[in-house]
Structures are given as C-alpha cells and as structure tokens.
Design a protein around this motif. Structure first.
Motif, mmCIF file in Angstrom:
data_model
loop_
_atom_site.group_PDB
_atom_site.id
_atom_site.type_symbol
_atom_site.label_atom_id
_atom_site.label_comp_id
_atom_site.label_asym_id
_atom_site.label_seq_id
_atom_site.Cartn_x
_atom_site.Cartn_y
_atom_site.Cartn_z
ATOM 1 N N TRP A 293 0.829 -1.173 -0.059
ATOM 2 C CA TRP A 293 -0.080 0.083 -0.066
ATOM 3 C C TRP A 293 0.858 1.159 -0.020
ATOM 4 C CZ3 TRP A 293 -4.157 2.937 -0.302
ATOM 5 C CH2 TRP A 293 -4.302 4.011 0.347
ATOM 6 N N GLU B 189 1.225 7.030 -6.525
ATOM 7 C CA GLU B 189 -0.060 7.830 -7.051
ATOM 8 C C GLU B 189 0.093 9.320 -6.630
ATOM 9 O OE1 GLU B 189 -3.495 7.005 -8.461
ATOM 10 O OE2 GLU B 189 -1.617 6.114 -9.499
ATOM 11 N N SER C 89 -9.359 8.649 -9.739
ATOM 12 C CA SER C 89 -9.929 7.680 -9.141
ATOM 13 C C SER C 89 -10.739 8.325 -7.697
ATOM 14 C CB SER C 89 -8.980 6.732 -8.744
ATOM 15 O OG SER C 89 -8.054 7.281 -7.602
ATOM 16 N N ARG C 90 -11.591 7.753 -7.338
ATOM 17 C CA ARG C 90 -12.250 8.173 -6.078
ATOM 18 C C ARG C 90 -11.379 8.480 -4.997
ATOM 19 N NH1 ARG C 90 -17.285 7.665 -3.826
ATOM 20 N NH2 ARG C 90 -17.244 8.768 -1.870
ATOM 21 N N GLU C 91 -10.399 7.549 -4.831
ATOM 22 C CA GLU C 91 -9.278 7.461 -3.866
ATOM 23 C C GLU C 91 -8.320 8.838 -3.954
ATOM 24 O OE1 GLU C 91 -6.404 4.317 -2.996
ATOM 25 O OE2 GLU C 91 -5.033 5.783 -3.807
ATOM 26 N N ASP D 35 -10.909 11.768 -2.974
ATOM 27 C CA ASP D 35 -11.143 11.811 -1.327
ATOM 28 C C ASP D 35 -9.928 12.361 -0.727
ATOM 29 O OD1 ASP D 35 -13.476 10.338 -1.719
ATOM 30 O OD2 ASP D 35 -12.904 8.465 -0.958
ATOM 31 N N TRP E 21 -1.914 10.168 6.071
ATOM 32 C CA TRP E 21 -2.960 9.399 5.552
ATOM 33 C C TRP E 21 -2.618 7.928 5.224
ATOM 34 C CZ3 TRP E 21 -3.425 8.030 0.159
ATOM 35 C CH2 TRP E 21 -4.725 7.417 -0.275
ATOM 36 N N SER E 22 -1.459 7.906 4.703
ATOM 37 C CA SER E 22 -1.007 6.492 4.023
ATOM 38 C C SER E 22 -0.763 5.676 5.348
ATOM 39 C CB SER E 22 0.188 6.622 3.403
ATOM 40 O OG SER E 22 1.323 7.358 3.841
ATOM 41 N N HIS F 13 -3.775 4.258 6.820
ATOM 42 C CA HIS F 13 -4.347 3.244 6.255
ATOM 43 C C HIS F 13 -3.576 1.874 6.518
ATOM 44 C CE1 HIS F 13 -7.123 1.182 3.507
ATOM 45 N NE2 HIS F 13 -5.880 0.817 2.865
#
Length: 275
Positions: free
Chosen positions: A41, A48, A72-74, A77, A110-111, A114
């Motif tokens: 991830w 990205e 993308s949605r990601e 967001d 954020w990463s 997650h």
C-alpha cells in the motif's frame, strides 16, 4: 521482516523516507499477510501521490493533463481531505504551496493511518507504524504498559525534548531540523518561520499530520488554534529553546541536561521512535 520476542518488525524505504512497523502481537499467517499488504500500500501511495514522479496522478493533475473529475475516487477523496484541512486551519494548511499541487503534507499521515488499519483488521491490536517520525499507535507496547514515544530535540542533535505516552494515539512533528525550511507560508509563498518544531497528538494520523504542518506555518497563532481543536494537543520548541504545550498534551518535557530519556530505546535512526 523479522520475528522478535515481542512480535514482528519490518523496515521499508519508500516515499523518500523510512517506515517501520513494530507489531507486538504474536505473528500469525493473517498478520504476516497484512504486513505485506501494508507495505505494498505504501508503494502504491508513492506511485500515485508523489510530486516527484512524473507519471503519478498528482503530477498529471499539476500539469493539467487530467482533471480531478477524471481521477479515481481515492484521489478525489484525498483532495477533499486536503481542502477540509485548509478550511479548518484558516488556510494555513495548503496542498497548493506556491500555486502548485503537493498534497504530501497530508498524504504521509493518511497512508500511515491506512497501513495501521490494515494491520488492525488482520487482528494486530498492538502496533506502532512510524513513517519518517509520524506515528500511529494502537493498543499497548506490552500488557498494561502504554507506548512511549521520544520526540527528538530540534536544537540538540541526539537529545530528546519530550516523551509522549499513550494508547491508540497519533503523533506528528513538523520542523526544520532534518529538511530545512521546507514548509511554506501559504499566505505569502515564502518559507514559514515557524517554531523550531511542533508536535501534535490526535486520534488519527491523517489530520494530525496535516494540522502539525498548519501549526508550524502559523507560528505564534498555533497554541490557541490547537487548543480550540477537539481531541488534539501540541508541544512546541521555539528557536530560542523555550517550549510551550497545550494543557492536555499527553507527555512530559525532558530536561535539557538529559541526552536521552531514561528507558527510551531508539530502535531505528528516525526522528521519533517508540518502545
């Protein structure tokens, strides 16, 4: 990846820094697989969102080759989270420093958040995920013992300025000691003078990281601003060595005569470490 008497550890070089995983639960096949997923991830996020990779989604957006609606949605967001942090901070957090596009002030936290959740979903309840000095802590370091995090002193290499203790906590530090004047005042476009460093704690690392960047940029306004936020606390060291903290900061200052807090083990050469 290595097993230890206390669980499982792994160090990964990605996003131009060092990430460490310290899992205090016994290793299981599910936890081992989750650790590999969390590492993958982080590499996905680097591909990205890095403004230094010409083929990243962020770089293509910055060059105007794509629009947010095409992403993308990601990605959408993440941009929405950045815009929210900008609103809450009165514009002191910005993912468009100098007019460009760079959401890294939020993306690293954020990463990590997650990645920590991936481990938790697999049954790892007692973990420390550390990305370049920004940490997400879950559970305990040992049964009945909270995590202890040593915060590096920005003016005294090799020394600590504070020790944070807690369970289920995020810790993020912004400063100039390691990367120089890299935080921009979004209102002027010039490097933010800021304190020597400011450390924020909060319930999750996504916003704790972004708010630490904002707090550094706003300088003297940071103490009252952080105190107004529900669930967030701060500790700062000024350029003259004077420190301040908000009333609920979950840590103690280390006397300057001490080179290192008693019992704090610097497990890997990062800005902060956990034990």
């Amino acid at each position: 990846m290595s097993d230890t008497p206390r669980g499982l550890r792994h160090v990964e070089h990605v996003m131009g820094t060092v990430f460490s995983f310290d899992i205090r639960d016994p290793r299981t096949p599910a936890i081992g697989a989750a650790l590999r997923e969390a590492v993958a991830w982080l590499h996905h996020v680097d591909a990205e969102y890095s403004p230094y990779r010409p083929d990243s989604a962020v770089s293509r957006l910055a060059r105007g080759e794509t629009r947010p609606a095409d992403c993308s949605r990601e990605v959408r967001d993440v941009l929405a989270l950045c815009e929210g942090a900008a609103r809450v901070s009165g514009g002191w957090f910005s993912h468009r420093p100098g007019g460009g596009l760079d959401p890294s002030g939020l993306v690293k936290g954020w990463s990590i958040e997650h990645a920590s959740r991936i481990l938790d979903d697999a049954g790892a309840r007692n973990t420390c995920v550390n990305g370049g000095g920004d940490l997400r802590l879950r559970g305990e370091a040992a049964p009945g013992r909270p995590w202890s995090v040593g915060i590096a002193h920005p003016l005294r290499p090799g020394a600590l300025c504070a020790v944070v203790t807690g369970r289920d906590l995020a810790v993020a530090t912004s400063g100039t000691a390691e990367r120089g004047a890299h935080i921009v005042d979004p209102h002027t476009g010039a490097p933010a003078p800021g304190p020597a460093s400011v450390t924020l704690t909060g319930p999750g690392l996504t916003l704790t990281d972004a708010y630490a960047t904002a707090a550094f940029a706003m300088g003297d306004l940071a103490r009252d601003w952080v105190a107004s936020l529900d669930g967030y606390e701060a500790f700062a060291v000024l350029s003259d060595g004077i420190a301040w903290r908000t009333p609920g900061f979950p840590g103690t200052r280390v006397p300057q005569r001490d080179r290192r807090a008693d019992g704090i083990a610097l497990d890997v050469p990062l800005r902060e470490s956990c034990r």
